[in-house]
Scaffold this active site. Structure first.
Site, PDB file in Angstrom:
ATOM      1  N   GLY A 194       7.415   4.053   4.005  1.00 32.67           N
ATOM      2  CA  GLY A 194       8.109   5.182   4.601  1.00 32.67           C
ATOM      3  C   GLY A 194       9.468   4.728   5.080  1.00 32.67           C
ATOM      4  O   GLY A 194       9.888   3.590   4.865  1.00 32.67           O
ATOM      5  N   GLY A 195      10.180   5.617   5.754  1.00 31.03           N
ATOM      6  CA  GLY A 195      11.504   5.267   6.233  1.00 31.03           C
ATOM      7  C   GLY A 195      11.479   4.258   7.357  1.00 31.03           C
ATOM      8  O   GLY A 195      12.468   3.561   7.592  1.00 31.03           O
TER       9      GLY A 195
ATOM     10  N   ASP B  38       2.102  13.047  15.768  1.00 34.28           N
ATOM     11  CA  ASP B  38       2.472  13.171  14.353  1.00 34.28           C
ATOM     12  C   ASP B  38       1.234  13.386  13.487  1.00 34.28           C
ATOM     13  O   ASP B  38       1.027  12.694  12.481  1.00 34.28           O
ATOM     14  CB  ASP B  38       3.239  11.931  13.897  1.00 34.28           C
ATOM     15  CG  ASP B  38       4.001  12.156  12.581  1.00 34.28           C
ATOM     16  OD1 ASP B  38       4.259  13.325  12.240  1.00 34.28           O
ATOM     17  OD2 ASP B  38       4.342  11.160  11.913  1.00 34.28           O
TER      18      ASP B  38
ATOM     19  N   LYS C 295       1.082  -3.125   8.955  1.00 38.98           N
ATOM     20  CA  LYS C 295       2.227  -2.213   9.028  1.00 38.98           C
ATOM     21  C   LYS C 295       3.409  -3.025   9.535  1.00 38.98           C
ATOM     22  O   LYS C 295       3.410  -3.521  10.669  1.00 38.98           O
ATOM     23  CB  LYS C 295       1.948  -1.039   9.968  1.00 38.98           C
ATOM     24  CG  LYS C 295       3.139  -0.077  10.090  1.00 38.98           C
ATOM     25  CD  LYS C 295       2.857   1.048  11.056  1.00 38.98           C
ATOM     26  CE  LYS C 295       1.914   2.075  10.484  1.00 38.98           C
ATOM     27  NZ  LYS C 295       2.525   2.884   9.408  1.00 38.98           N
TER      28      LYS C 295
ATOM     29  N   ILE D 143       0.835  -1.205   0.000  1.00 38.03           N
ATOM     30  CA  ILE D 143       0.000   0.000   0.000  1.00 38.03           C
ATOM     31  C   ILE D 143       0.864   1.247   0.000  1.00 38.03           C
ATOM     32  O   ILE D 143       0.623   2.191  -0.737  1.00 38.03           O
ATOM     33  CB  ILE D 143      -0.950   0.014   1.226  1.00 38.03           C
ATOM     34  CG1 ILE D 143      -1.946  -1.148   1.147  1.00 38.03           C
ATOM     35  CG2 ILE D 143      -1.687   1.344   1.319  1.00 38.03           C
ATOM     36  CD1 ILE D 143      -2.834  -1.267   2.373  1.00 38.03           C
TER      37      ILE D 143
ATOM     38  N   VAL E 254       3.616  -0.611   4.545  1.00 37.04           N
ATOM     39  CA  VAL E 254       2.234  -0.980   4.834  1.00 37.04           C
ATOM     40  C   VAL E 254       1.724  -1.831   3.677  1.00 37.04           C
ATOM     41  O   VAL E 254       1.895  -1.473   2.504  1.00 37.04           O
ATOM     42  CB  VAL E 254       1.334   0.260   5.017  1.00 37.04           C
ATOM     43  CG1 VAL E 254      -0.088  -0.172   5.367  1.00 37.04           C
ATOM     44  CG2 VAL E 254       1.892   1.160   6.120  1.00 37.04           C
TER      45      VAL E 254
END
Length: 653
Positions: free
Chosen positions: A388-389, A506, A408, A385, A393
């Site tokens: 990121g770093g 966040d 995740k 999906i 996902v």
């Protein structure tokens, strides 16, 4: 080279559809009459044929069927005189030439009638006299006794890759065809011409010039309908009705493998032989995709970049490229235009095209690709999906509850950090206790084989970041109704989390998921906007990142106290939500600079531009609301996120 008895497996499972093994039971084989006639014609006239087709097209099953004595009799051949032997060469990639002849003669020993010929063959095999000249002498005796021998060689690529089979070996094979009338029928994904070019050192023999090619593609419309109708009634009871057949073909097209997958899941649901209600059709669709998605991704990965681009832009693809895609059975001609072979494959391609157009990666690193198809703690990894770093996902499938989930999977570099895993368990457990329509539900978490994962509710819609980008590309902005809806719902989510002692840390558009691709103000859902990634920043506290040494979070949306590294509370989340609202209304962030550090300094020291100076049509009251939400001191901000959302709505009323 032993055949597996699928009929016994089917009887145990009580589902006549199968797709992972070749079909050995003739009653389950449907279609391919034209191909069978062509191959039998080659047998009668002593011609060699090369069967070429993509993976899962049914090459192995077809070769098996033409070797079946009942099939031979049905087409007028005599299995007592014409001996067709099936061989799976997948295990021959490193075998010696004598191993090859031993397999051939062993199989022949089982087919020849008892007598002097079989006794001679038994002595030959037992004595290990498998030199080519001895083999040729014996095969000459077989021919002189009135037998025609046909070798059906499946997975021929394995033989072609074998460095032990030098050009002389293939020259010997050719001599058997020329002198004794031995017939070879090979099956491979790639044509013999391609294999000859790739393995020129071993395949330079003129042996390959004696073959004519027979392509194997998708089934015809009639064959697809016949397959679904015939197989669905094999174990008794009603056959699929017209509506069920249409549903299966919408899912799978005329692809033989995918038709088996669709038929299997359709057969598993109650109500066979009758039109299925929408909820049952949706269930079959979901189960089908959970299995087919892996194979779609494999088909995609086998294409060159040019072929991928042509497939997602068929309307602009040049004719030679479309012809290649047709040969691969990925597209078909319908009503004078070319289209993907099924509706679900078209949906898959649309996702690939959207990923390319939005700048996302359509394929992942080797690590992510390796996860596709694996099962982690009872959850099957279906497709990527986002990435990121810190984590990737994936869309997952939970068969026990028959539902899609979001997986995740954190980077493996965290696995060796004991303190991190303790924080992960603690924070994931706390987030899992949150139950709110605007918070992504966490179902489960765990660690398997150095992979730490979290299982969450699957939401197929875009992120707020993606939606804003899409609208911007169309020269549009979010409507006021959508801005207020998102603000109100995310504020409600934050208040629920804060009341349970959790701070997000966040808040940003990429962490806000939308349940629909388009906002409908007349039918606004209570859970249109959903907040995700609770607890991730807290989990990663103390983890070192080489790129920066700063506190975890996203600089563009970080509160002054978070930027300073101070303890943060609910006011920090309210500040970040204020930045998101500012961006939704004005179309730009309140602070921008050349470096992340410069952005953080502005959050700590500078006042943001007043919204109405950038967008004069905004009410002056909006300036006051956002000024309070973005106050430098936490105690000067709204007491709750919902207070902020209600003040914003009053400013527009």
């Amino acid at each position: 080279m032993q055949e597996k008895c699928l009929s016994e497996t089917i009887a145990m499972n009580r589902n006549p559809f199968f797709n992972r093994q070749r079909i050995t039971d003739r009653s389950y084989f449907v279609g391919r009459k034209a191909e069978i006639e062509t191959l039998y014609s080659a047998v009668v006239t002593h011609q060699c044929r090369s069967l070429v087709g993509e993976r899962k097209m049914g090459k192995s099953s077809l070769l098996t069927q033409i070797c079946n004595p009942e099939t031979m009799r049905a087409y007028g051949l005599d299995p007592e005189r014409q001996i067709l032997l099936y061989f799976d060469l997948e295990g021959m990639a490193s075998a010696a030439a004598q191993d090859f002849w031993l397999e051939i003669l062993d199989a022949l020993l089982l087919r020849l009638p008892q007598g002097d010929l079989t006794e001679a063959l038994r002595r030959m095999v037992d004595g290990a006299d498998l030199r080519f000249l001895a083999v040729r002498r014996f095969l000459r005796r077989v021919r002189d006794a009135g037998f025609d021998l046909v070798l059906c060689l499946d997975e021929f690529e394995s033989l072609a890759r074998n460095p032990h089979f030098e050009p002389d070996f293939y020259g010997e094979l050719r001599s058997l065809a020329g002198e004794l009338g031995l017939v070879y029928i090979t099956a491979s994904k790639r044509s013999l011409y391609e294999l000859t070019f790739e393995h020129a050192d071993t395949l330079s023999s003129p042996f390959f010039n004696i073959f004519s090619e027979l392509p194997l593609g998708a089934l015809s419309d009639q064959e697809a309908v016949e397959l679904l109708t015939h197989v669905s009634g094999l174990l008794g009871g009603p056959t699929f009705c017209a509506q069920e057949i249409e549903l299966a073909r919408q899912l799978a097209g005329n692809h033989p493998f995918f038709l088996q997958v669709a038929g299997f899941h359709l057969y598993e649901t109650p109500g066979r032989g009758q039109p299925r209600p929408p909820e049952t059709a949706a269930l079959v669709h979901k189960r089908y995709l959970a299995e087919a998605e892996d194979h779609y991704r494999y088909l995609w990965s086998q294409l060159s970049t040019t072929q991928q681009m042509a497939l997602v832009h068929l309307e602009q693809a040049p004719e030679p490229m479309v012809r290649i895609l047709r040969i691969k059975s990925l597209v078909e001609e319908r009503g004078g235009r070319f289209a993907p072979f099924s509706e679900t494959f078209a949906e898959f391609l649309k996702r690939q095209r959207d990923a390319q157009e939005t700048g996302q990666r359509a394929t992942f690193s080797n690590g992510g690709s390796d996860l596709i198809g694996r099962t982690l703690g009872g959850y099957r990894v279906v497709s990527p999906i986002g990435q990121g770093g810190m984590a990737e996902v994936f869309k997952g499938y939970q068969p026990t509850l028959d539902r899609y989930v979001a997986l995740k999977i954190l980077s493996p570099r965290f696995a060796a950090d004991t303190e991190f895993y303790e924080r992960f368990q603690r924070e994931a457990s706390a987030v899992a206790r949150l139950h709110h329509p605007n918070i992504v539900q966490v179902y489960d978490f765990g660690s398997v084989e150095r992979l730490t994962y979290m299982v969450m509710e699957y939401i197929p819609g875009p992120t707020l970041k993606e939606r804003v980008r899409l609208l911007r590309g169309r020269g549009e902005t979010l409507s006021l109704a959508e801005v207020l809806t998102v603000t109100r719902q995310i504020a409600s989510a934050l208040d629920h989390a804060h009341a349970n002692g959790l701070i997000h840390r966040d808040i940003k558009p990429a962490n806000i998921l939308l349940r629909a691709n388009e906002f409908d103000p007349a039918n606004a859902q209570d859970a249109y906007a959903v907040l995700t990634d609770f607890g991730v920043v807290k989990m990663l506290e103390g983890v070192k990142f080489t790129a920066t040494g700063m506190t975890m979070g996203t600089p563009d949306y970080m509160s002054p106290e978070q930027a300073r590294g101070d303890d943060v509370g609910r006011a920090s989340d309210i500040y970040a939500l204020g930045v998101v609202v500012y961006e939704m209304l004005v179309g730009q962030l309140p602070f921008s600079a050349d470096t992340p550090l410069a952005v953080l300094l502005k959050h700590m020291n500078d006042a943001p531009p007043k919204p109405h100076t950038l967008l004069p049509q905004l009410p002056l009251g909006v300036d006051l609301v956002l000024e309070r939400a973005l106050a430098k001191q936490p105690h000067e901000r709204f007491a709750t996120a919902s207070d902020f959302a209600m003040a914003l709505e009053r400013a527009f009323s």
